[in-house]
Design an enzyme around this catalytic site. Structure first.
Site, PDB file in Angstrom:
ATOM      1  N   ASP A 585     -27.378 -32.747 -14.935  1.00  0.00           N
ATOM      2  CA  ASP A 585     -26.183 -32.744 -15.777  1.00  0.00           C
ATOM      3  C   ASP A 585     -26.421 -33.507 -17.080  1.00  0.00           C
ATOM      4  O   ASP A 585     -27.148 -34.490 -17.121  1.00  0.00           O
ATOM      5  CB  ASP A 585     -25.030 -33.404 -15.000  1.00  0.00           C
ATOM      6  CG  ASP A 585     -23.723 -33.367 -15.744  1.00  0.00           C
ATOM      7  OD1 ASP A 585     -23.200 -32.259 -15.950  1.00  0.00           O
ATOM      8  OD2 ASP A 585     -23.224 -34.436 -16.118  1.00  0.00           O
ATOM      9  N   GLU A 638     -28.857 -28.624 -17.704  1.00  0.00           N
ATOM     10  CA  GLU A 638     -27.653 -28.309 -18.470  1.00  0.00           C
ATOM     11  C   GLU A 638     -27.869 -28.936 -19.857  1.00  0.00           C
ATOM     12  O   GLU A 638     -27.520 -30.094 -20.090  1.00  0.00           O
ATOM     13  CB  GLU A 638     -26.400 -28.882 -17.817  1.00  0.00           C
ATOM     14  CG  GLU A 638     -25.123 -28.445 -18.529  1.00  0.00           C
ATOM     15  CD  GLU A 638     -24.024 -29.503 -18.525  1.00  0.00           C
ATOM     16  OE1 GLU A 638     -22.886 -29.156 -18.853  1.00  0.00           O
ATOM     17  OE2 GLU A 638     -24.307 -30.669 -18.208  1.00  0.00           O
TER      18      GLU A 638
END
Length: 916
Positions: A585, A638
């Site tokens: 993330d 990401e």
């Protein structure tokens, strides 16, 4: 010490052949000692006994006085006099002992020719620790323990040789049994804990409590020291020796036993209303070896979770739990938990050299106990912290760590062998994103294992991606503000329960990806923030540490121990829980020093640039290590910028001068943003935004991409996927279906968030999850939602069976435009090809009109085409405009190709055609 043993040996009032009477109980002895009672046989001579006790204290100046000196002096000295004049009365014996007790070595020599009783006493004095004086010294330096108990532990040696050497006399009394005093015991020392050590132990600032507490060889024997706050008494038990230690106050107990070496022993600790029989935590060697400490110091311990944290184990033959924690700035660390009523005073840890690691083995402590570390900061203040390496936690909002170990037996060996056979970017890869806590609210890991695998398998997805599973205090963060990096959230069950869920998914043929959050952590004062009183896991520069968007702290990626903590964490999930991939993330926030920061809020790197070189090095190390150790695992970034080489190998340097970051796949945030922007326009305006659907092919092969329609796109006012579509309910569903068909055909893997597979109209909420009631047969619009779900199933089925849709996802040879510039028509058409050149034709019509006989150029070597998927089919809730019969090419060049076909394009639809 109060005698307890009934074994054979010398006795202060009996000859070798006499029977030893039964000794009083420990309770009786203790009571007598507290009253400073004198022996009954000396009752008539109390004054003489008191003088004698004082004299004996003079001869044993280096030994601490015990509570029972007066009591024990008399029988010991009676034994000394008994061998010379066995028929004398108690009063006569005391008189002789009174003369001998204060005598010095020189005085003993000058009185060597006195009467037999006096000569015997002098000879004993000359040998420095002879029978009566030695017994007194023993009793004075060991709390309430008898000389006979000490000698019972080891066979008594003959005292005659020592007597002969000391006096030079002929062995006239050679037959008399006399003990030899070991040289190392000749000069007794006080066993009590020194004032400085007491203060440090009480204040929680002692770096090496094991050097003070426990059992230690000292001149005069073995010193036993215990620190047991609130205890009434502490007794040492070793074989036949049973010695109650002196109560030194404030929870400290000590005693000196005349032993040659440290024995194996236990402690009997008496508290109000109970007695605890336990091992002494401070008698054990460290549980961590030099190799562990070296690797931790180098930041290269790839199995850090096996070294740090709390681990039930058997250490030196004893069952217990070993605790260890990295806290280099701490002045002291103690363990507090349910096993000590959250008072860590008596459980101080030791510092292991310069490693910054503190360690303690606690016997008899096992699984299920709660614990935290009590850390004394540099300023003397204290903080109670959860274990950064805890592998299990309490259910939030409780914050304690839980001692645990795994007994789970995996059944997914076949899956693990198979997953490593094909790289992820060359295999079918269709992902269903799930928030476990809200997918079916109220279900545990094991209950989810009964439902989730079957549901995902039925829809044809190859993988599930779990939003963060690691423990987090605030459910509204969806798991993206992690405090327990090594613990699956306890909201849904135990770590082994989570293993059960992963195993069930694997046995159903479903891979498991997990969101992993190494970019930042929350500021909770019981977790990682300023863990040991100073910045430790976060950067020491406040501007670098503070994350401007989320109010959290960023990790200090330049510190090797912090990188080790995170790299090992990635391996932990893959190895301990068989996770098949990590979706990392917020990578962009890690890569740029100026991320969400204004001028003056950040400092350039050593080259004057804005790249975070420490974060780059960390990501490269993490990826290289994971791929090296865990075959078949994939890492996914990401990353929302155009950083060069996110999925390039770490050893391949790119134009920017950096090696690749080493990820296997990257989320294509640009495609997601552009395509959703296009779909949100009214069809009449889409021709002005046609480039938003075609631009992605300009960079489609610069990285290995995943096309994500994730949770981020269906929350916070962004609306659900179907609600983004313009028009009435029919047009919204038709646009939703057409978009999914385009997405599955586009180069790249695909990810769809839960609820979007059946066109949920509301945004997702972690409080209640997907609107499953939309699929209730009793609901009037149920066929509309079920039709969309049926389409997703069919898309996945055809996708997995058609290598052209996934085999060359990262190779330009796998894609060819048919028509990309039909903006006025809102039409896109392209070919996907497998390595053998077998094509599939995808045509999307994003206009709400039927286009009859729409001509498209096609390869001439395909004799006929048939529909494999038509998103407008009636079973999906469409208008059922289809091409039922195979479509044959015509020898009419079109779109730069030698042949063409004519199709009927349904409104707001995507059609896939395969060679017939």
């Amino acid at each position: 010490m109060t005698p307890r043993s009934e074994s054979s040996g010398s006795h202060p009032k009996k000859t070798a052949g006499e029977k030893i009477p039964e000794q009083p109980t420990a309770a009786q002895q203790k009571s007598a000692a507290k009253k400073t009672a004198v022996p009954k046989q000396a009752a008539a001579k109390k004054t003489a006994a008191a003088k004698k006790a004082a004299a004996k204290k003079t001869t044993s100046a280096q030994s601490p006085a015990t509570k029972a000196v007066a009591k024990k002096a008399a029988p010991a000295k009676t034994a000394a006099a008994k061998k010379a004049t066995p028929a004398k009365t108690a009063a006569a014996k005391k008189a002789v002992a009174k003369k001998a007790a204060p005598a010095k070595a020189t005085a003993a020599k000058s009185t060597a020719k006195k009467v037999a009783a006096t000569k015997t006493a002098a000879k004993k004095t000359a040998t420095k620790k002879a029978t009566a004086t030695k017994a007194a010294a023993k009793k004075a330096t060991t709390a309430k323990a008898a000389a006979t108990r000490a000698t019972a532990a080891k066979p008594p040696a003959k005292r005659a040789p020592a007597k002969k050497a000391a006096t030079g006399k002929a062995p006239a009394k050679k037959a008399t049994p006399v003990q030899t005093v070991p040289p190392e015991m000749e000069v007794a020392v006080s066993p009590a804990v020194g004032a400085a050590d007491r203060d440090r132990l009480l204040g929680g600032t002692h770096h090496d409590p094991h050097s003070v507490l426990g059992a230690h060889p000292v001149p005069g024997g073995v010193a036993f020291r215990a620190f047991r706050p609130y205890a009434l008494s502490v007794t040492v038990v070793a074989d036949e020796v049973r010695a109650e230690l002196q109560d030194d106050g404030e929870g400290f107990f000590s005693g000196l036993l005349p032993l040659r070496e440290v024995p194996e022993y236990r402690l009997l600790v008496e508290y109000e209303g109970t007695v605890l029989d336990t091992e002494d935590a401070y008698r054990f060697l460290p549980t961590l070896g030099d190799l562990d400490l070296h690797l931790i110091g180098e930041g290269r311990h790839e199995e850090l979770w096996t070294a740090l944290g709390a681990h039930p184990t058997i250490h030196e033959g004893v069952t217990g739990t070993r605790f260890s924690v990295w806290a280099p700035n701490a002045r002291g660390v103690r363990v507090a938990g349910t096993f000590n009523f959250w008072d860590g005073t008596g459980h101080a840890m030791r510092s292991l050299g310069s490693s910054g690691v503190w360690e303690l083995f606690l016997p008899d402590i096992g699984e299920g106990e709660l614990y935290k570390f009590e850390i004394t900061r540099h300023d003397g203040s204290k903080t109670l912290r959860a274990d950064p390496m805890a592998r299990r936690t309490e259910v939030p909002p409780a914050t304690s760590s839980v001692i645990t170990s795994s007994r789970y037996e995996w059944g997914d060996a076949e899956w693990l062998d198979r997953r490593a056979q094909t790289p992820a970017h060359e295999a079918p890869f269709s992902v269903y994103e799930v928030h476990l806590a809200s997918w079916r609210p109220g279900l545990t890991y094991r209950q989810l294992a009964d439902q989730l695998p079957g549901y995902v398998k039925n829809l044809g997805f190859t993988h599930v991606e779990l939003m963060p599973v690691a423990e987090h205090p605030f459910g509204g963060s969806w798991g993206y503000q992690v405090t327990g990096f090594y613990a699956p959230t306890a909201r849904l069950g135990t770590p082994d329960d989570f293993r059960y869920l992963v195993d069930a998914l694997h046995r159903a043929g479903i891979g498991v990806l997990m969101d992993w959050v190494p970019a930042h952590f929350p500021r909770d004062d019981w977790a990682l923030a300023e863990f040991d009183g100073r910045p430790l896991y976060e950067h020491e520069d406040p501007l670098r540490a503070a994350h401007p968007d989320w109010g959290t702290l960023e990790f200090d990626f330049g510190r090797r121990e912090v990188r080790n903590f995170l790299v090992s964490n990635a391996l932990y999930w893959c190895e301990e829980f068989h996770i098949d991939g990590l979706r990392v993330d917020a990578v962009a926030s890690m890569l740029y020093l100026d991320y969400s920061r204004e001028a003056g809020q950040w400092t350039p790197n050593e080259h004057g640039g804005r790249e975070n070189l420490d974060a780059v090095a960390f990501l490269q190390e993490m990826n290289a290590t994971v791929y090296r150790r865990v075959p078949g695992v994939v890492t996914i970034a990401e990353e929302s910028t155009a950083w060069d080489g996110v999925t390039r190998a770490t050893h391949h340097e790119g134009p920017s001068g950096f090696g690749g970051l080493g990820f296997g796949l990257k989320w294509n945030m640009g495609w997601m943003h552009d395509s959703l922007q296009y779909m949100s326009h009214e069809p009449v305006h889409r021709k002005y935004h046609h480039h938003e659907m075609t631009f992605s092919m300009v960079y489609a092969y610069s990285e290995n991409y995943v096309l994500p329609i994730s949770h981020d796109e269906v929350v916070h006012g962004k609306r659900s996927l179907v609600s983004k579509m313009p028009g009435d309910w029919w047009q919204q569903r038709a646009g939703h279906r057409a978009y999914l068909g385009f997405m599955w055909a586009h180069p790249g893997k695909q990810l769809l968030f839960m609820g979007q597979e059946f066109a949920q109209g509301a945004e997702w909420s972690e409080a209640h999850g997907p609107d499953w009631w939309l699929l209730d047969p009793g609901y009037g619009a149920e066929p509309d939602h079920r039709g969309v779900r049926d389409l997703v199933r069919d898309l996945n089925t055809v996708y997995r069976a058609t290598p052209a849709l996934w085999r060359l996802d990262t190779d330009p040879a796998g894609f060819e435009w048919i028509v990309g510039d039909a903006a006025d028509d809102n039409v896109l058409a392209f070919l996907r090809l497998d390595p053998e050149g077998t094509p599939i034709l995808a045509v999307s019509n994003f206009a709400p009109v039927i286009r009859q006989d729409y001509r498209l150029g096609v390869p001439e070597d395909v004799p006929a085409w048939h529909e494999a998927v038509n998103t407008d089919a009636a079973r999906y809730g469409g208008s059922d405009v289809t091409n039922l019969d195979p479509v044959k090419p015509e020898a009419q060049p079109w779109h730069g190709r030698p042949a063409s076909i004519r199709l009927t394009l349904p409104p707001l639809s995507t059609v896939w055609l395969c060679p017939a």
